[in-house]
Design a protein around this motif. Structure first.
Motif, PDB file in Angstrom:
ATOM      1  N   GLY A   1       0.910  -1.417  -0.456  1.00 19.18           N
ATOM      2  CA  GLY A   1       0.082  -0.370   0.411  1.00 19.18           C
ATOM      3  C   GLY A   1       1.106   1.440   0.045  1.00 19.18           C
ATOM      4  N   LEU A   2       2.337   1.277  -0.475  1.00 14.52           N
ATOM      5  CA  LEU A   2       3.187   2.462  -0.151  1.00 14.52           C
ATOM      6  C   LEU A   2       2.376   3.119  -1.944  1.00 14.52           C
ATOM      7  N   SER A   3       3.107   4.670  -1.448  1.00 11.19           N
ATOM      8  CA  SER A   3       2.932   5.255  -3.438  1.00 11.19           C
ATOM      9  C   SER A   3       4.054   3.881  -4.261  1.00 11.19           C
TER      10      SER A   3
ATOM     11  N   VAL B   1      10.176   2.116   3.449  1.00 11.74           N
ATOM     12  CA  VAL B   1      10.364   0.903   3.961  1.00 11.74           C
ATOM     13  C   VAL B   1       8.912   0.010   4.015  1.00 11.74           C
ATOM     14  N   ALA B   2       8.761  -1.659   4.609  1.00  6.08           N
ATOM     15  CA  ALA B   2       8.018  -2.049   4.259  1.00  6.08           C
ATOM     16  C   ALA B   2       8.750  -3.554   4.423  1.00  6.08           C
ATOM     17  N   VAL B   3       7.582  -4.512   4.751  1.00  2.87           N
ATOM     18  CA  VAL B   3       8.214  -5.503   4.998  1.00  2.87           C
ATOM     19  C   VAL B   3       6.818  -6.738   4.789  1.00  2.87           C
ATOM     20  N   ARG B   4       6.874  -7.854   3.963  1.00  2.00           N
ATOM     21  CA  ARG B   4       5.718  -8.852   3.422  1.00  2.00           C
ATOM     22  C   ARG B   4       5.130  -8.980   4.573  1.00  2.00           C
TER      23      ARG B   4
ATOM     24  N   ARG C   1       5.773  -9.686   9.319  1.00  3.71           N
ATOM     25  CA  ARG C   1       5.173  -9.079   9.784  1.00  3.71           C
ATOM     26  C   ARG C   1       5.145  -8.929  11.567  1.00  3.71           C
ATOM     27  N   ARG C   2       5.877  -7.938  11.980  1.00  2.00           N
ATOM     28  CA  ARG C   2       5.525  -8.746  13.788  1.00  2.00           C
ATOM     29  C   ARG C   2       6.833  -9.105  14.069  1.00  2.00           C
ATOM     30  N   ARG C   3       8.096  -9.551  13.651  1.00  4.52           N
ATOM     31  CA  ARG C   3       8.934  -9.994  14.410  1.00  4.52           C
ATOM     32  C   ARG C   3      10.254  -9.016  14.776  1.00  4.52           C
ATOM     33  N   GLY C   4       9.989  -7.497  13.650  1.00  6.12           N
ATOM     34  CA  GLY C   4      11.018  -7.213  14.203  1.00  6.12           C
ATOM     35  C   GLY C   4      11.920  -6.122  13.833  1.00  6.12           C
ATOM     36  N   ILE C   5      11.757  -7.484  12.313  1.00  7.19           N
ATOM     37  CA  ILE C   5      11.784  -6.983  11.166  1.00  7.19           C
ATOM     38  C   ILE C   5      12.242  -5.324  10.518  1.00  7.19           C
ATOM     39  N   GLY C   6      10.638  -4.676  11.031  1.00  9.20           N
ATOM     40  CA  GLY C   6      10.940  -3.239  10.032  1.00  9.20           C
ATOM     41  C   GLY C   6      11.851  -2.549  11.414  1.00  9.20           C
ATOM     42  N   SER C   7      11.631  -2.802  12.321  1.00 12.64           N
ATOM     43  CA  SER C   7      12.669  -2.259  13.541  1.00 12.64           C
ATOM     44  C   SER C   7      14.366  -1.947  13.180  1.00 12.64           C
TER      45      SER C   7
ATOM     46  N   GLU D   1       7.547  11.401   6.052  1.00 14.38           N
ATOM     47  CA  GLU D   1       6.725  11.420   5.825  1.00 14.38           C
ATOM     48  C   GLU D   1       6.182   9.645   5.847  1.00 14.38           C
ATOM     49  N   VAL D   2       4.478  10.325   6.918  1.00 10.09           N
ATOM     50  CA  VAL D   2       3.660   8.744   7.459  1.00 10.09           C
ATOM     51  C   VAL D   2       2.953   9.585   6.658  1.00 10.09           C
ATOM     52  N   ARG D   3       1.757   8.697   6.452  1.00 12.80           N
ATOM     53  CA  ARG D   3       0.266   9.056   6.178  1.00 12.80           C
ATOM     54  C   ARG D   3      -0.472   8.759   7.678  1.00 12.80           C
TER      55      ARG D   3
ATOM     56  N   SER E   1      -1.349   4.071  11.921  1.00 15.73           N
ATOM     57  CA  SER E   1      -0.784   4.119  12.727  1.00 15.73           C
ATOM     58  C   SER E   1      -0.084   3.155  12.946  1.00 15.73           C
ATOM     59  N   LEU E   2       0.294   2.190  12.769  1.00 18.62           N
ATOM     60  CA  LEU E   2       1.555   1.081  12.544  1.00 18.62           C
ATOM     61  C   LEU E   2       2.366   1.159  12.780  1.00 18.62           C
ATOM     62  N   ALA E   3       2.673   2.014  10.966  1.00 17.47           N
ATOM     63  CA  ALA E   3       3.993   2.778  11.153  1.00 17.47           C
ATOM     64  C   ALA E   3       4.605   3.359  12.226  1.00 17.47           C
ATOM     65  N   GLN E   4       3.518   5.004  12.176  1.00 17.83           N
ATOM     66  CA  GLN E   4       3.968   5.581  12.821  1.00 17.83           C
ATOM     67  C   GLN E   4       4.377   4.761  14.520  1.00 17.83           C
ATOM     68  N   ALA E   5       4.218   3.889  15.328  1.00 17.11           N
ATOM     69  CA  ALA E   5       4.216   3.247  17.014  1.00 17.11           C
ATOM     70  C   ALA E   5       5.667   2.433  15.869  1.00 17.11           C
ATOM     71  N   LEU E   6       6.229   2.088  14.682  1.00 13.12           N
ATOM     72  CA  LEU E   6       7.568   1.717  14.597  1.00 13.12           C
ATOM     73  C   LEU E   6       8.310   2.940  14.750  1.00 13.12           C
ATOM     74  N   TYR E   7       7.891   3.656  14.384  1.00 11.71           N
ATOM     75  CA  TYR E   7       9.035   5.126  14.528  1.00 11.71           C
ATOM     76  C   TYR E   7       9.230   5.641  15.594  1.00 11.71           C
ATOM     77  N   LYS E   8       7.901   5.493  16.085  1.00 14.01           N
ATOM     78  CA  LYS E   8       7.605   6.400  17.990  1.00 14.01           C
ATOM     79  C   LYS E   8       9.148   5.449  18.499  1.00 14.01           C
ATOM     80  N   LYS E   9       8.872   4.411  18.257  1.00 16.01           N
ATOM     81  CA  LYS E   9       9.635   2.830  19.340  1.00 16.01           C
ATOM     82  C   LYS E   9      11.179   2.899  18.555  1.00 16.01           C
ATOM     83  N   CYS E  10      11.771   3.661  17.621  1.00 18.19           N
ATOM     84  CA  CYS E  10      13.029   4.511  16.906  1.00 18.19           C
ATOM     85  C   CYS E  10      13.213   5.526  17.076  1.00 18.19           C
TER      86      CYS E  10
HETATM   87  C1  LIG Z   1       5.335  -0.890   9.145  1.00 15.56           C
HETATM   88  C2  LIG Z   1       6.018  -1.794   8.814  1.00 15.56           C
HETATM   89  C3  LIG Z   1       7.346  -1.964   8.105  1.00 15.56           C
HETATM   90  C4  LIG Z   1       6.752  -2.977   9.738  1.00 15.56           C
HETATM   91  O1  LIG Z   1       7.259  -3.827   9.807  1.00 15.56           O
HETATM   92  P1  LIG Z   1       7.231  -5.340  11.273  1.00 15.56           P
HETATM   93  O2  LIG Z   1       8.525  -5.600  10.476  1.00 15.56           O
HETATM   94  O3  LIG Z   1       5.786  -5.354  11.360  1.00 15.56           O
HETATM   95  O4  LIG Z   1       7.578  -3.937  12.225  1.00 15.56           O
HETATM   96  P2  LIG Z   1       8.231  -4.354  13.684  1.00 15.56           P
HETATM   97  O5  LIG Z   1       7.870  -5.762  14.120  1.00 15.56           O
HETATM   98  O6  LIG Z   1       9.406  -4.408  14.362  1.00 15.56           O
HETATM   99  O7  LIG Z   1       6.970  -3.354  15.413  1.00 15.56           O
HETATM  100  C5  LIG Z   1       7.481  -2.212  14.981  1.00 15.56           C
HETATM  101  C6  LIG Z   1       6.593  -1.521  16.778  1.00 15.56           C
HETATM  102  O8  LIG Z   1       5.538  -1.157  15.270  1.00 15.56           O
HETATM  103  C7  LIG Z   1       4.466  -1.637  15.553  1.00 15.56           C
HETATM  104  N1  LIG Z   1       4.026  -2.463  15.379  1.00 15.56           N
HETATM  105  C8  LIG Z   1       3.877  -2.435  13.993  1.00 15.56           C
HETATM  106  N2  LIG Z   1       3.066  -3.619  13.547  1.00 15.56           N
HETATM  107  C9  LIG Z   1       1.796  -3.223  14.455  1.00 15.56           C
HETATM  108  C10 LIG Z   1       0.795  -3.987  14.804  1.00 15.56           C
HETATM  109  N3  LIG Z   1      -0.119  -4.913  13.887  1.00 15.56           N
HETATM  110  N4  LIG Z   1      -0.055  -3.865  15.934  1.00 15.56           N
HETATM  111  C11 LIG Z   1       0.232  -2.418  16.366  1.00 15.56           C
HETATM  112  N5  LIG Z   1       1.761  -2.115  16.826  1.00 15.56           N
HETATM  113  C12 LIG Z   1       1.960  -2.975  15.506  1.00 15.56           C
HETATM  114  C13 LIG Z   1       4.389  -1.724  17.486  1.00 15.56           C
HETATM  115  O9  LIG Z   1       5.035  -0.505  18.117  1.00 15.56           O
HETATM  116  C14 LIG Z   1       6.187  -3.149  17.303  1.00 15.56           C
HETATM  117  O10 LIG Z   1       7.139  -2.786  18.468  1.00 15.56           O
HETATM  118  P3  LIG Z   1       6.697  -3.651  19.219  1.00 15.56           P
HETATM  119  O11 LIG Z   1       6.373  -5.243  19.125  1.00 15.56           O
HETATM  120  O12 LIG Z   1       7.469  -3.854  20.499  1.00 15.56           O
HETATM  121  O13 LIG Z   1       5.257  -3.741  19.937  1.00 15.56           O
HETATM  122  C15 LIG Z   1       5.065  -2.721   8.345  1.00 15.56           C
HETATM  123  O14 LIG Z   1       4.020  -3.182   8.991  1.00 15.56           O
HETATM  124  C16 LIG Z   1       4.481  -2.543   6.955  1.00 15.56           C
HETATM  125  O15 LIG Z   1       5.548  -2.904   5.927  1.00 15.56           O
HETATM  126  N6  LIG Z   1       3.549  -1.928   6.547  1.00 15.56           N
HETATM  127  C17 LIG Z   1       2.739  -1.325   5.223  1.00 15.56           C
HETATM  128  C18 LIG Z   1       4.160  -1.004   4.440  1.00 15.56           C
HETATM  129  C19 LIG Z   1       4.070   1.033   5.691  1.00 15.56           C
HETATM  130  O16 LIG Z   1       3.194   1.233   6.569  1.00 15.56           O
HETATM  131  N7  LIG Z   1       5.134   1.821   5.094  1.00 15.56           N
HETATM  132  C20 LIG Z   1       5.681   2.569   6.334  1.00 15.56           C
HETATM  133  C21 LIG Z   1       5.794   3.627   5.239  1.00 15.56           C
HETATM  134  S1  LIG Z   1       6.039   5.227   5.687  1.00 15.56           S
END
Ligand SMILES: CC(C)(COP(=O)(O)OP(=O)(O)OC[C@H]1O[C@@H](n2cnc3c(N)ncnc32)[C@H](O)[C@@H]1OP(=O)(O)O)[C@@H](O)C(=O)NCCC(=O)NCCS
Length: 171
Positions: A36-38, A92-95, A99-105, A126-128, A132-141
């Protein structure tokens, strides 16, 4: 960088991060299309790889068991650019299945380290507003919201939240 045990919930799967190459682009574009990225598309990533930017284009791979003939699958990627001591995170994107295994972080942490190594003093993205999921990742980092761009995204039209993180200077 090997992330076994931290980025993967399956102990038989090790995840490692490396610099993106042209050979990775079909998988990168496939992940982009499902995230769902641009849309940048193959040509834009290829052009970015030709710029002096390679250290800021990373993929995370899942190592398959040795008996498997297939090459390791790309689980996610991150692309950034350095301009005037500012690191701009573009994508940034993860399959979905990884997801939710720490790869994005892990990808984000590694790109911030690379930015620091290249003397960046701050990182921006910039983030949509509704992502909120991506914003949570960014805040965590270490990122925090610093502004907004009205109607920045199209299809669907949406504001962008601008987020920033300060980067420590290496002594
Ligand atoms: C955003 C994205 C990259 C996160 O990747 P990920 O590998 O799942 O991220 P992580 O496992 O490292 O999670 C990091 C934190 O993000 C938040 N998070 C990620 N997925 C979440 C979910 N499904 N529900 C709640 N929080 C979530 C949590 O704070 C999480 O930390 P925690 O596991 O310690 O609680 C992934 O969801 C993605 O590819 N999304 C689609 C593309 C996108 O939106 N990219 C960003 C564009 S700006």
């Amino acid at each position: 960088m090997l992330l076994a045990g931290s980025a993967s919930s399956d102990p038989s799967e090790a995840v490692y991060i490396s610099i993106m190459t042209e050979h990775d682009l079909l998988e990168v574009v496939e992940i982009e299309e499902h995230s769902g990225l641009s849309c940048w598309g193959w040509a834009a990533y290829y052009a970015e790889l030709q710029a002096s930017n390679r250290a800021l284009m990373l993929v995370a791979r899942v190592a398959l068991p040795l008996e498997q003939v297939k090459t390791d699958q790309i689980a996610g990627y991150i692309v950034a650019r350095l301009a005037a001591n500012e690191l701009h995170i573009n994508n940034v994107a993860v399959r979905v299945e990884y997801r939710r295994r720490g790869i994005g972080s892990a990808l984000l942490t590694r790109i911030l380290e690379e930015g620091q190594r290249l003397a960046a003093t701050a990182a921006f993205l910039e983030v949509r507003a509704g992502n909120s999921l991506a914003q949570a990742l960014y805040k965590k980092c270490g990122f925090q919201g610093v502004g907004q761009r009205r109607n920045y995204y199209s299809a669907p039209l949406e504001d962008a939240l601008i987020m920033s993180a300060q980067l420590k200077q290496n002594a």
